[in-house]
Write a protein that holds these residues in place. Structure first.
Motif, PDB file in Angstrom:
ATOM      1  N   LEU A   1      -7.996  10.116  -0.902  1.00 25.78           N
ATOM      2  CA  LEU A   1      -7.213   9.978  -2.132  1.00 25.78           C
ATOM      3  C   LEU A   1      -6.956  11.350  -2.749  1.00 25.78           C
ATOM      4  CD1 LEU A   1      -5.919   8.187  -4.290  1.00 25.78           C
ATOM      5  CD2 LEU A   1      -8.174   8.009  -5.390  1.00 25.78           C
ATOM      6  N   LEU A   2      -7.959  12.203  -2.703  1.00 28.06           N
ATOM      7  CA  LEU A   2      -7.828  13.558  -3.228  1.00 28.06           C
ATOM      8  C   LEU A   2      -6.719  14.316  -2.500  1.00 28.06           C
ATOM      9  CD1 LEU A   2      -9.368  15.649  -5.171  1.00 28.06           C
ATOM     10  CD2 LEU A   2     -10.437  16.451  -3.064  1.00 28.06           C
ATOM     11  N   ILE A   3      -6.704  14.225  -1.180  1.00 27.89           N
ATOM     12  CA  ILE A   3      -5.690  14.915  -0.375  1.00 27.89           C
ATOM     13  C   ILE A   3      -4.295  14.385  -0.689  1.00 27.89           C
ATOM     14  CG2 ILE A   3      -4.865  15.286   1.992  1.00 27.89           C
ATOM     15  CD1 ILE A   3      -7.827  15.245   2.855  1.00 27.89           C
ATOM     16  N   LEU A   4      -4.177  13.072  -0.865  1.00 29.66           N
ATOM     17  CA  LEU A   4      -2.887  12.468  -1.195  1.00 29.66           C
ATOM     18  C   LEU A   4      -2.363  12.996  -2.530  1.00 29.66           C
ATOM     19  CD1 LEU A   4      -0.656  10.366  -0.682  1.00 29.66           C
ATOM     20  CD2 LEU A   4      -2.105   8.666  -1.822  1.00 29.66           C
ATOM     21  N   VAL A   5      -3.228  13.041  -3.523  1.00 27.45           N
ATOM     22  CA  VAL A   5      -2.820  13.513  -4.851  1.00 27.45           C
ATOM     23  C   VAL A   5      -2.421  14.988  -4.795  1.00 27.45           C
ATOM     24  CG1 VAL A   5      -3.623  13.974  -7.202  1.00 27.45           C
ATOM     25  CG2 VAL A   5      -4.185  11.801  -6.087  1.00 27.45           C
ATOM     26  N   VAL A   6      -3.158  15.791  -4.035  1.00 22.82           N
ATOM     27  CA  VAL A   6      -2.844  17.215  -3.914  1.00 22.82           C
ATOM     28  C   VAL A   6      -1.460  17.415  -3.314  1.00 22.82           C
ATOM     29  CG1 VAL A   6      -3.432  19.338  -2.667  1.00 22.82           C
ATOM     30  CG2 VAL A   6      -5.218  18.042  -3.834  1.00 22.82           C
ATOM     31  N   ASN A   7      -1.103  16.607  -2.339  1.00 28.16           N
ATOM     32  CA  ASN A   7       0.236  16.710  -1.736  1.00 28.16           C
ATOM     33  C   ASN A   7       1.330  16.393  -2.749  1.00 28.16           C
ATOM     34  OD1 ASN A   7       0.406  17.248   1.364  1.00 28.16           O
ATOM     35  ND2 ASN A   7      -1.430  16.016   1.097  1.00 28.16           N
ATOM     36  N   VAL A   8       1.081  15.432  -3.615  1.00 31.16           N
ATOM     37  CA  VAL A   8       2.060  15.081  -4.647  1.00 31.16           C
ATOM     38  C   VAL A   8       2.210  16.224  -5.650  1.00 31.16           C
ATOM     39  CG1 VAL A   8       2.567  13.529  -6.566  1.00 31.16           C
ATOM     40  CG2 VAL A   8       1.672  12.607  -4.419  1.00 31.16           C
ATOM     41  N   THR A   9       1.095  16.788  -6.086  1.00 32.18           N
ATOM     42  CA  THR A   9       1.169  17.889  -7.045  1.00 32.18           C
ATOM     43  C   THR A   9       1.748  19.154  -6.403  1.00 32.18           C
ATOM     44  OG1 THR A   9      -1.157  18.418  -6.578  1.00 32.18           O
ATOM     45  CG2 THR A   9      -0.700  17.058  -8.509  1.00 32.18           C
ATOM     46  N   ALA A  10       1.552  19.314  -5.096  1.00 37.63           N
ATOM     47  CA  ALA A  10       2.145  20.465  -4.400  1.00 37.63           C
ATOM     48  C   ALA A  10       3.664  20.379  -4.430  1.00 37.63           C
ATOM     49  CB  ALA A  10       1.652  20.529  -2.957  1.00 37.63           C
ATOM     50  N   ALA A  11       4.197  19.180  -4.211  1.00 36.62           N
ATOM     51  CA  ALA A  11       5.650  18.990  -4.270  1.00 36.62           C
ATOM     52  C   ALA A  11       6.164  19.241  -5.682  1.00 36.62           C
ATOM     53  CB  ALA A  11       6.008  17.571  -3.824  1.00 36.62           C
ATOM     54  N   ALA A  12       5.423  18.754  -6.670  1.00 38.02           N
ATOM     55  CA  ALA A  12       5.817  18.971  -8.061  1.00 38.02           C
ATOM     56  C   ALA A  12       5.759  20.454  -8.413  1.00 38.02           C
ATOM     57  CB  ALA A  12       4.903  18.173  -8.994  1.00 38.02           C
ATOM     58  N   GLY A  13       4.738  21.142  -7.917  1.00 40.41           N
ATOM     59  CA  GLY A  13       4.594  22.571  -8.186  1.00 40.41           C
ATOM     60  C   GLY A  13       5.724  23.379  -7.581  1.00 40.41           C
ATOM     61  N   ALA A  14       6.110  23.035  -6.359  1.00 42.48           N
ATOM     62  CA  ALA A  14       7.207  23.747  -5.698  1.00 42.48           C
ATOM     63  C   ALA A  14       8.511  23.572  -6.483  1.00 42.48           C
ATOM     64  CB  ALA A  14       7.373  23.239  -4.265  1.00 42.48           C
TER      65      ALA A  14
END
Length: 219
Positions: free
Chosen positions: A68-81
């Motif tokens: 779940l942590l990895i999934l959330v990080v991927n979402v925030t990475a897209a938002a950050g970009a």
């Protein structure tokens, strides 16, 4: 087509790489940034590769919680970009990278001191935001400092720098962990040194001079 032995192919590849490295060294600021990439990407590659291990070994996350942590990080990475893509136009390439590298450094320190899951979740989301923005800003800066006629060639060097960092960072983490008897916290804290070196190299980067040198080469 003439047949070339594996040895000839290797020698040809090494010769071509040496030639490209020689050309890149003519552009002072581009070369400095490529060295900078090796260091800060070593930190990034370490955090990305070993975040799940750290979450389980140090923070006590279950396999489900880690996924779940990895999934959330991927979402925030897209938002950050996306977010920093807009900010970058206002701050500039170098300032954007400085902001994100400071964020990476803060994330490493917070991961070192984190005792509970709440703070580690904050760290994970900070990593996600910094991940997407750092990658986009870095690629943009390589393109900006490269002569238009050699952009693809120098992007190849950027890719090589990232691949080298993917070895340097995790190996360093592993050596520190081994030398300290399994102290993942200290190994994570040592990873912050890569980001600090990256910030130091960025401080001496002159983007205007680098861009001018790239444009002169194209005339």
């Amino acid at each position: 087509m003439l047949f070339r032995s594996p040895g000839e192919l290797v020698r040809g590849t090494v010769a071509r790489l040496a030639q490209t490295l020689g050309r890149a060294r003519r552009y002072r600021d581009l070369w400095r940034f490529l060295v900078c990439v090796v260091f800060y990407q070593a930190g990034i590659q370490t955090v990305v590769a070993l975040a799940a291990v750290y979450a389980q070994q140090v923070m006590g996350f279950t396999t489900r919680g880690t996924l779940l942590l990895i999934l959330v990080v991927n979402v925030t990475a897209a938002a950050g970009a996306f977010a920093f893509g807009q900010i970058q136009d206002r701050l500039g390439h170098v300032r954007t990278l400085v902001v994100t590298l400071v964020g990476w450094l803060a994330a490493v320190v917070l991961a070192y001191v984190a005792e509970g899951a709440t703070l580690f979740w904050i760290v994970a989301n900070l990593v996600g935001v910094c991940l997407g923005s750092t990658q986009s800003a870095g690629r943009a800066l390589v393109g900006y400092l490269s002569p238009p006629a050699r952009t693809a060639e120098f992007f190849g060097l950027w890719g090589l720098a990232v691949k080298f960092s993917a070895i340097l960072g995790p190996v360093t983490y592993g050596v520190v962990t081994w030398a300290t008897g399994g102290d993942h916290r200290l190994a994570m804290l040592c990873t912050g040194v890569f980001f600090a070196i990256g910030l130091g190299l960025l401080a001496g980067l002159d983007v205007r001079r680098g861009r001018a040198a790239a444009l002169r080469a194209s005339t």
